[in-house]
Design a protein around this motif. Structure first.
Motif, PDB file in Angstrom:
ATOM      1  N   ARG A   1       0.857  -1.192   0.000  1.00 17.29           N
ATOM      2  CA  ARG A   1       0.000   0.000   0.000  1.00 17.29           C
ATOM      3  C   ARG A   1       0.889   1.238   0.000  1.00 17.29           C
ATOM      4  O   ARG A   1       1.803   1.364   0.817  1.00 17.29           O
TER       5      ARG A   1
ATOM      6  N   SER B   1      -9.472  -4.542  -7.890  1.00 20.40           N
ATOM      7  CA  SER B   1      -9.706  -4.867  -6.482  1.00 20.40           C
ATOM      8  C   SER B   1     -11.151  -4.583  -6.094  1.00 20.40           C
ATOM      9  O   SER B   1     -11.787  -3.661  -6.612  1.00 20.40           O
ATOM     10  N   ARG B   2     -11.639  -5.386  -5.163  1.00 20.78           N
ATOM     11  CA  ARG B   2     -13.031  -5.278  -4.741  1.00 20.78           C
ATOM     12  C   ARG B   2     -13.131  -4.950  -3.259  1.00 20.78           C
ATOM     13  O   ARG B   2     -12.291  -5.367  -2.456  1.00 20.78           O
ATOM     14  N   ASP B   3     -14.161  -4.231  -2.918  1.00 16.77           N
ATOM     15  CA  ASP B   3     -14.512  -3.968  -1.529  1.00 16.77           C
ATOM     16  C   ASP B   3     -13.309  -3.460  -0.728  1.00 16.77           C
ATOM     17  O   ASP B   3     -12.617  -2.561  -1.157  1.00 16.77           O
ATOM     18  N   GLU B   4     -13.057  -4.098   0.433  1.00 13.30           N
ATOM     19  CA  GLU B   4     -12.007  -3.606   1.332  1.00 13.30           C
ATOM     20  C   GLU B   4     -10.613  -3.695   0.718  1.00 13.30           C
ATOM     21  O   GLU B   4      -9.703  -2.966   1.132  1.00 13.30           O
ATOM     22  N   MET B   5     -10.421  -4.573  -0.266  1.00 16.31           N
ATOM     23  CA  MET B   5      -9.100  -4.725  -0.868  1.00 16.31           C
ATOM     24  C   MET B   5      -8.653  -3.445  -1.564  1.00 16.31           C
ATOM     25  O   MET B   5      -7.454  -3.222  -1.761  1.00 16.31           O
ATOM     26  N   GLN B   6      -9.589  -2.595  -1.931  1.00 15.57           N
ATOM     27  CA  GLN B   6      -9.241  -1.330  -2.575  1.00 15.57           C
ATOM     28  C   GLN B   6      -8.452  -0.421  -1.644  1.00 15.57           C
ATOM     29  O   GLN B   6      -7.788   0.513  -2.105  1.00 15.57           O
ATOM     30  N   GLN B   7      -8.515  -0.694  -0.334  1.00 15.43           N
ATOM     31  CA  GLN B   7      -7.763   0.101   0.628  1.00 15.43           C
ATOM     32  C   GLN B   7      -6.254  -0.124   0.475  1.00 15.43           C
ATOM     33  O   GLN B   7      -5.451   0.715   0.892  1.00 15.43           O
TER      34      GLN B   7
END
Length: 232
Positions: free
Chosen positions: A114, A164-170
């Motif tokens: 990240r 990326s989906r949902d929380e993985m976009q963080q």
């Protein structure tokens, strides 16, 4: 994108998890790895060739980083360790493999970095229940034509990625395409249509958890269970 992952599954783990009928001798020579990087050899699950029964699976070894059959040398594979799901059916490097040579790349988990104001932070991402991951993959065969007709064939592979989906976009804007039991069967099936294949990689990923890990994973020289340990 997925540029590092871990696979410390045993041969028997792979056979049981992916319903493998035959495992190649080379698989037994692969050591467990907590820091798999492009150009290294990895296990892949492939559909058995005819006349084997439809649905039979074999466990083989391939170099991570797909080398198209028409490539002049295998060095191009170091840049093609990922294939974007949105373009894999059209890109010259991947379209033949997408049409005819699809595989599963097993993993215990994978790493992603990240980017923030203080630099890049690595995370280890893995299934919440500890089960193996099944990355959608493509594989190819290449040999040095200059070496003559007796030159050995080299198998190579690439991991398919999706947005990326949902929380993985963080963490990152891309993630590996992770197959379920049902979507894995469709991905490997000889007669799946392009629409069915795209649906397979679009299927919801398993429940994932992640934690920050030491930056030591950034060096291919480092390998060991400590790399997946949560950062104190």
């Amino acid at each position: 994108m997925c540029g590092r992952y871990a696979n410390f599954l045993t041969e028997q783990d792979l056979i049981d998890a992916f319903e493998v009928a035959v495992a190649s001798d080379e698989v037994r020579l692969l050591p467990p790895s907590w820091n798999v990087s492009p150009t290294q050899k990895v296990p892949i699950v492939v559909p058995a060739k005819e006349p084997a029964p439809v649905g039979e699976r074999h466990l083989e070894v391939a170099r991570w980083g797909l080398v198209p059959s028409w490539a002049k040398d295998p060095s191009v594979g170091s840049r093609m360790f990922n294939a974007r799901s949105e373009t894999m059916a059209e890109k010259p490097s991947f379209r033949a493999a997408f049409a005819k040579r699809r595989c599963i790349v097993p993993a215990s988990g994978y790493y992603e970095w990240r980017t923030g104001t203080d630099g890049k932070t690595p995370f280890f991402i893995h299934p919440a229940d500890g089960s193996p991951l099944a990355f959608a993959g493509l594989y190819e065969f290449w040999r040095d034509k200059a070496a003559g007709a007796d030159a050995a064939w080299m198998a190579s592979c690439s991991i398919v990625t999706v947005a990326s989906r949902d929380e993985m976009q963080q963490i990152h804007d891309r993630q590996p395409a992770m197959l379920t039991t049902e979507s894995a069967a469709a991905w490997l099936a000889r007669d799946s249509t392009p629409a069915e294949l795209h649906d397979a990689v679009a299927a919801p990923a398993p429940a994932l958890v992640w934690h920050e890990v030491d930056t030591a994973v950034g060096s291919v020289r480092n390998n060991g269970p400590d790399l997946v340990a949560p950062l104190a």
